[in-house]
Design an enzyme around this catalytic site. Structure first.
Site, PDB file in Angstrom:
ATOM      1  N   GLU A  73      -1.889 -28.331 -53.202  1.00  0.00           N
ATOM      2  CA  GLU A  73      -0.585 -27.945 -52.647  1.00  0.00           C
ATOM      3  C   GLU A  73      -0.669 -28.039 -51.131  1.00  0.00           C
ATOM      4  O   GLU A  73      -1.582 -27.503 -50.521  1.00  0.00           O
ATOM      5  CB  GLU A  73      -0.227 -26.520 -53.094  1.00  0.00           C
ATOM      6  CG  GLU A  73       0.920 -25.857 -52.347  1.00  0.00           C
ATOM      7  CD  GLU A  73       2.210 -26.675 -52.335  1.00  0.00           C
ATOM      8  OE1 GLU A  73       2.610 -27.168 -53.409  1.00  0.00           O
ATOM      9  OE2 GLU A  73       2.806 -26.836 -51.245  1.00  0.00           O
ATOM     10  N   ILE A  89      18.678 -19.807 -61.951  1.00  0.00           N
ATOM     11  CA  ILE A  89      19.392 -19.696 -63.220  1.00  0.00           C
ATOM     12  C   ILE A  89      18.699 -20.528 -64.288  1.00  0.00           C
ATOM     13  O   ILE A  89      18.336 -21.682 -64.047  1.00  0.00           O
ATOM     14  CB  ILE A  89      20.850 -20.200 -63.092  1.00  0.00           C
ATOM     15  CG1 ILE A  89      21.544 -19.524 -61.908  1.00  0.00           C
ATOM     16  CG2 ILE A  89      21.622 -19.946 -64.379  1.00  0.00           C
ATOM     17  CD1 ILE A  89      22.922 -20.093 -61.625  1.00  0.00           C
ATOM     18  N   HIS A 141      19.960 -22.225 -66.750  1.00  0.00           N
ATOM     19  CA  HIS A 141      21.280 -22.701 -67.179  1.00  0.00           C
ATOM     20  C   HIS A 141      21.326 -22.872 -68.691  1.00  0.00           C
ATOM     21  O   HIS A 141      20.333 -23.264 -69.312  1.00  0.00           O
ATOM     22  CB  HIS A 141      21.586 -24.056 -66.533  1.00  0.00           C
ATOM     23  CG  HIS A 141      21.540 -24.057 -65.035  1.00  0.00           C
ATOM     24  ND1 HIS A 141      22.522 -23.484 -64.272  1.00  0.00           N
ATOM     25  CD2 HIS A 141      20.616 -24.545 -64.175  1.00  0.00           C
ATOM     26  CE1 HIS A 141      22.208 -23.648 -62.975  1.00  0.00           C
ATOM     27  NE2 HIS A 141      21.056 -24.268 -62.901  1.00  0.00           N
ATOM     28  N   VAL A 152      -2.053 -34.090 -49.229  1.00  0.00           N
ATOM     29  CA  VAL A 152      -2.780 -35.313 -49.571  1.00  0.00           C
ATOM     30  C   VAL A 152      -2.505 -36.364 -48.498  1.00  0.00           C
ATOM     31  O   VAL A 152      -1.347 -36.627 -48.166  1.00  0.00           O
ATOM     32  CB  VAL A 152      -2.326 -35.827 -50.952  1.00  0.00           C
ATOM     33  CG1 VAL A 152      -2.949 -37.196 -51.249  1.00  0.00           C
ATOM     34  CG2 VAL A 152      -2.712 -34.820 -52.028  1.00  0.00           C
ATOM     35  N   ILE A 193      12.855 -33.860 -60.110  1.00  0.00           N
ATOM     36  CA  ILE A 193      13.118 -32.595 -60.808  1.00  0.00           C
ATOM     37  C   ILE A 193      14.133 -31.799 -59.994  1.00  0.00           C
ATOM     38  O   ILE A 193      13.802 -30.865 -59.278  1.00  0.00           O
ATOM     39  CB  ILE A 193      11.825 -31.784 -61.056  1.00  0.00           C
ATOM     40  CG1 ILE A 193      10.737 -32.689 -61.635  1.00  0.00           C
ATOM     41  CG2 ILE A 193      12.116 -30.623 -61.992  1.00  0.00           C
ATOM     42  CD1 ILE A 193      11.065 -33.366 -62.954  1.00  0.00           C
ATOM     43  N   SER A 226      18.095 -29.855 -60.265  1.00  0.00           N
ATOM     44  CA  SER A 226      18.614 -28.890 -61.226  1.00  0.00           C
ATOM     45  C   SER A 226      18.794 -29.627 -62.553  1.00  0.00           C
ATOM     46  O   SER A 226      19.254 -30.779 -62.552  1.00  0.00           O
ATOM     47  CB  SER A 226      19.959 -28.363 -60.738  1.00  0.00           C
ATOM     48  OG  SER A 226      20.477 -27.443 -61.668  1.00  0.00           O
ATOM     49  N   CYS A 283       7.937  -1.350 -46.851  1.00  0.00           N
ATOM     50  CA  CYS A 283       9.306  -1.875 -46.777  1.00  0.00           C
ATOM     51  C   CYS A 283      10.243  -0.825 -47.335  1.00  0.00           C
ATOM     52  O   CYS A 283      10.227  -0.539 -48.529  1.00  0.00           O
ATOM     53  CB  CYS A 283       9.406  -3.165 -47.589  1.00  0.00           C
ATOM     54  SG  CYS A 283      11.101  -3.724 -47.859  1.00  0.00           S
ATOM     55  N   CYS A 311      17.397  -5.141 -44.088  1.00  0.00           N
ATOM     56  CA  CYS A 311      16.958  -5.209 -42.681  1.00  0.00           C
ATOM     57  C   CYS A 311      16.175  -6.500 -42.427  1.00  0.00           C
ATOM     58  O   CYS A 311      15.821  -6.790 -41.289  1.00  0.00           O
ATOM     59  CB  CYS A 311      16.174  -3.974 -42.262  1.00  0.00           C
ATOM     60  SG  CYS A 311      14.394  -4.115 -42.411  1.00  0.00           S
TER      61      CYS A 311
END
Lengths: 120, 485, 421
Positions: free
Chosen positions: B33, B49, B51, B175, B339, B341, B404, B441
């Site tokens: 990655e 979603i 879908h 890469v 890839i 939606s 938080c 915030c």
């Protein structure tokens, strides 16, 4: 010469219209609600003064990396960067009490830099 | 040089889903990655979603994987410990022309095999299904099995389960070079070289660029940009099921829904832009506000807490469909590209499909005996009972420190997130895993604390803590250096 | 451990401390719950002078102002819980409330007769004003930058653009300049500055930092970190004027675009909020819509001076103690208080006939000269001298009980503009 000066002594923030001569002496002033306004204007035209607030590194504070400090009285604006430079070089150790003198008589103004709070 | 049987390039939701699927077999698998965390591309900026499956054109791969994805999600969520909620959804029409479209959509849905899909022609019933739907809505196609997830939570859970089952993830490794020598691929990143027999290219917007590094030039990816809005939890609307307008050919149009956390998200515009342009655009934001106002009754659109944007990878000249196939010119290279939606909705089915594709192409698969499909979900302090909160704090006092305040995230949760495998090493990575900074915030109160915790736990100076990417520095050094020692 | 109190104060800033001190003085048993590891709230990072002129009659820095209140608080019997975050307030059948919070000891619940909400406010963010452009590192609220610089000893950037002429932004412009960080300019959407005049003078003029009015940031530019911002002039409807765009190179954008009371706990507890202030709706005792729950300071409405916060909180603390000790009389004749534009809101929302009233308000735009007119029904009951009003200043209109004798069941505040000569 005519100038407009905003007095910052209190939250009223009076705007003064002042007239000065070539020696920066005030000939006339209007718009101030109290005598402090005139006193402020007199300094402001000659050599403006401000309270300087900054911080100093703390080497052992439980929660605090820095100590907030300020000059006890207003000092000439023209010294502010020099005082900042001196504070930059310093380190203080807890415990510290509000009002403790951190740097005495800065730039020979007769004014001390003092701690703004306690640090344990 | 590190050696693997198979390398997946790209740690988005598709790459993570495939990694998790393959982790059940006796293959040495790695994921490369380029960013410092998984789920940082298209995966982190979409509506989340699952879908229903009524939209894709019948007969497309998209249609097939979407509908299968809807079937798989509930079980996936149970195994992997991510949150999934079946909400149902409606595509909303306001006039007779819209009705014509909805009739076609119903037909589409039935052809795609969407379960229990229904055309609603009674406005009263529309309001029974979703009381917060616009009062002007006259017709709707209702998909009762549509659901919602947090896409990055899904990807992270898949990634972590893959790691638990022996897959290696290499983060922050773009890469830069690919060579094929003696039927083995040699993949170079700035940190290392990796050798493998099979490559799955799931590099999202840059899948075509990565393929070209290997000399494969079979398709082209273009970027469809979408603006999104996130609204405060207090925005006049609660638990809103996804509501869609009549779509344009390019996009499903402005969709409004409540997220799992209770915010409202409005997603997304569709404009072709340069790759990697994730800027927000003022006209897009205005379009979303207008769209959401039309669909939803009682939505206070002044309560926006964040605007953001994402890009969907669109494979050119491919009828808007996914591009999942073996390379035609390079043996043992597999494309998982285009890839767009419904990528999130399809992810589990996509992984299943890719596994079968690999099997058909001669990749040897043997089940691992000790494969553990169960991933333990992390502690969410705010969802515990009072007694459980008290008990947890007694066991580990850092759960008693709120970092938080908007989202009630404790230091304990943040420390745990940082030390999961793979580690969360950036402020945004911590946010995706814990919600710290996601509230109203927007990290104004907690960022400084999160930065210090990251610094302490990772043993790095605060100046080295990053927001998201390698060069997204936050701090430029000390203000007061003090006495020179 | 003691689990029953007369008054629990939530928040240990200038409001919470003052309320707790006064409630204690009235003889109430008081606890104060503070989320940070030390008292003082946001004052601790406001190291600049300008505090206390009204309340302490001398000019102090934020930490000094806080320290004085801390010293006072230490003389009382108030029980202080630090590093403690209130998660919820529940109402008990006996009319009391249960305050639940966590700290490193566990989850605790304390019963109390009265609660003072004093949680302060938070800053508005980039998302709320929807600044388009890149989502990169280097966009900070001014308060977060202030925390980094004044508390954490860390530089949030090297070259700054500040959006918004609110006081925190102006103060930060000076602070950054003093510490050797470059400030390219302050940009303000409105045609007038939002901060106090003293801050424009002492923080910008002293350092030669330009203030650009009617100009806003229309795009954030950068790949990973801010590299520049695009600024654009706006017309009288505050819409960007095409063709006036300018690119300002910088690595940090600071936002000083307003404060919002932080009422998550309040609204969860059923306290009704005023959409004009984002704070609670209160009566002249600073009691909210929930009996026994009071609110004061910046969580009620955003103040410009800590001094006003403290004075409001002292009254509130006394009222909460009176309520808890059973000394409060039921209001005899309540008067609804409302206001007309350009007055944005009033605090309180109701007052009483037989009492002097102090009505706090803010104007939505600067007014050169106007007369305050108070009406009840169609009767005019008060008319003030013509004067100017600024949005940066919270005003207080005193209304003597005698004037309210003629009121019906409501009073309305209006500003009657004088024709400019």
């Amino acid at each position: 010469m005519k100038m407009r000066i905003c007095c910052t002594t209190c939250p009223n923030e009076c705007e003064l219209d002042v007239e000065i001569d070539e020696n920066k002496k005030i000939l006339s002033a209007t718009g101030n609600k109290c005598p402090r306004g005139l006193a402020f204007a007199e300094k402001e035209v000659v050599d403006p003064v401000r309270v300087l607030a900054s911080t100093v590194k703390v080497d052992n504070g439980a929660h605090n990396a820095l100590l907030p400090v300020r000059t006890k009285e207003a000092i000439p604006l023209r010294y502010h960067f020099e005082v900042m430079h001196q504070l930059e070089q310093m380190e203080v150790s807890a415990p510290i009490q509000m009002g403790d003198v951190i740097l005495p008589n800065v730039c020979d103004t007769g004014v001390d830099v003092i701690a703004s709070r306690n640090i344990r | 040089m590190k050696q693997y049987d198979l390398i997946i390039i790209g740690g988005g939701i598709s790459g993570c889903a495939i990694a998790r699927e393959l982790s059940a077999y006796q293959l040495r698998v790695a994921v490369l990655e380029k960013n410092l965390d998984v789920a940082t591309g298209t995966t982190k900026a979409n509506g989340g979603i699952v879908h229903g499956g009524d939209d894709p054109q019948p007969g497309t791969l998209k249609a097939k994987l979407n509908v299968r994805g809807v079937e798989l999600y509930p079980e996936y969520a149970k195994q992997l410990g991510f949150k999934y909620r079946e909400t149902g959804s409606m595509v909303v029409g306001f006039n007779e022309e819209d009705l014509k479209y909805l009739e076609k959509l119903l037909d589409n849905g039935i052809k795609n095999g969407v379960k229990d899909i229904e055309l609603v022609k009674d406005p009263k019933r529309i309001r029974e299904i979703e009381p917060q739907c616009s009062k002007d809505a006259k017709y709707a196609v209702y998909c009762p099995h549509c659901g919602i997830v947090d896409p990055f939570e899904v990807a992270i859970a898949m990634c972590e389960n893959a790691v638990e089952n022996g897959v290696d993830f290499y983060l922050g490794e773009p890469v830069t070079k690919i060579e094929k020598k003696d039927n083995l691929f040699e993949i170079t990143t700035p940190k290392d070289t990796y050798q493998c027999t099979y490559v799955i290219d799931a590099a999202g917007l840059h899948a075509d660029d990565v393929a070209r590094l290997a000399g494969i030039d079979e398709y082209n990816i273009i970027a469809r940009h979408g603006d999104l809005l996130m609204l405060d939890k207090e925005c006049g609307v609660k638990n809103l099921m996804p509501l869609y307008p009549i779509p344009s050919p390019e996009s499903k149009g402005t969709v409004a829904l409540s997220t799992l956390a209770g915010n409202v998200i409005v997603s997304a515009t569709a404009v072709y832009r340069e790759k990697d342009d994730t800027d927000s655009y003022a006209d897009g934001i205005a379009q979303l506000i207008a769209g959401a106002t039309k669909l939803v009754n009682g939505l206070n659109t002044r309560k926006v807490i964040r605007t953001f944007a994402g890009e969907r990878a669109v494979c050119e000249n491919n009828n808007n469909d996914f591009w999942i196939k073996p390379s035609a010119t390079c043996e043992n290279w597999f494309h998982v590209a285009g890839i767009q939606s419904p990528g999130v909705a399809s992810a589990p089915a996509l992984a299943e499909y890719v596994l079968n594709m690999l099997k058909e192409n001669g990749v040897p698969f043997e089940k691992k005996e000790n494969w553990n499909p169960i991933h333990k979900e992390p502690i969410d302090f705010s969802e515990l009972s009072s007694e459980a909160q008290d008990k947890l704090i007694h066991e580990e006092p850092s759960y008693g420190k709120i970092v938080c305040r908007c989202e009630t995230v404790t230091e304990g949760e943040i420390v745990a997130a940082i030390h999961r495998n793979p580690q969360a090493t950036t402020v945004e990575a911590v946010k995706r895993r814990t919600r710290a900074g996601m509230g109203r915030c927007q990290s104004g109160f907690c960022q400084s604390k999160v930065v210090h915790i990251l610094s302490r736990e990772l043993g790095i100076p605060v100046e080295e803590v990053r927001l998201e990417s390698k060069d997204s520095w936050l701090l430029a050094g000390e203000v007061k250096e003090g006495v020179t020692k | 451990m003691k689990t029953n109190y007369d008054v629990i104060v939530i928040g240990g800033g200038p409001a919470g401390m003052a309320a707790a001190i006064e409630a204690d003085k009235k003889g109430a048993q008081v606890a104060l719950v503070e989320r940070n590891e030390e008292l003082g709230g946001i004052l601790n990072q406001c190291i600049h002078p300008g505090f206390g002129l009204k309340y302490f009659k001398e000019e102090l820095t934020g930490p000094e102002y806080a320290q004085r209140l801390i010293n006072e608080l230490e003389k009382t019997k108030v029980e202080v819980f630090l590093s403690s975050m209130v998660l919820e307030i529940n109402h008990l059948e006996n009319g009391n409330h249960l305050v639940s919070f966590i700290n490193e000891e566990g989850r605790l619940s304390l019963e109390t007769k009265a609660i003072v909400l004093a949680m302060g406010c938070r800053e508005r963010t980039r998302g709320e004003i929807k600044i388009p452009g890149a989502r990169v590192a280097g966009v900070y609220t001014a308060g977060l930058a202030q925390r980094y610089i004044n508390m954490d000893n860390l530089k949030p950037g090297t070259r700054f653009v500040i959006l918004g002429s609110g006081d925190i932004g102006l103060i930060m412009a000076r602070r950054l300049s003093l510490e050797g960080m470059k400030v390219e300019g302050v940009y303000e959407l409105m045609p007038y500055a939002n901060g106090l005049f003293r801050n424009i003078k002492n923080c910008l003029e002293d350092f030669g930092i330009p203030l650009h009015l009617s100009t806003t940031v229309t795009r954030v530019i950068g790949k990973d970190r801010v590299e520049a911002v695009e600024v654009t002039k706006v017309d009288e409807n505050l819409q960007p004027i095409d063709g006036t765009q300018e690119i300002i190179p910088c690595d940090t954008l600071l936002l000083s675009i307003g404060l919002i009371p932080e009422n998550e706990i309040s609204s969860k507890a059923g306290v009704a909020l005023n959409p004009a202030t984002n704070g609670a709706i209160v009566d002249d005792n600073f009691e909210t819509s929930v009996k026994g729950i009071f609110s004061c300071g910046n969580v009620l409405h955003v103040h410009d001076l800590a001094d006003n916060v403290t004075q409001e909180a002292e009254k509130t603390g006394r009222n909460a103690a009176s309520y808890a000790l059973g000394e409060t009389k039921e209001a005899e004749a309540k008067l609804q208080v409302s206001a007309n534009f350009p007055i944005g809101y009033t605090v309180p929302s109701t007052t009483q006939k037989n009492q002097n009233a102090s009505i706090y308000f803010r104007v939505r735009k600067p007014i050169e000269e106007a007369e305050m007119v108070i009406t009840s029904g169609d009767k005019e009951i008060f008319r003030g001298k013509p004067r100017s009003y600024k949005p940066s200043i919270m005003e207080c209109q005193m209304v003597p009980a005698k004037l309210l004798e003629n009121a019906t069941d409501e009073i309305t505040l209006s500003l009657e503009m004088k024709e400019s000569a």
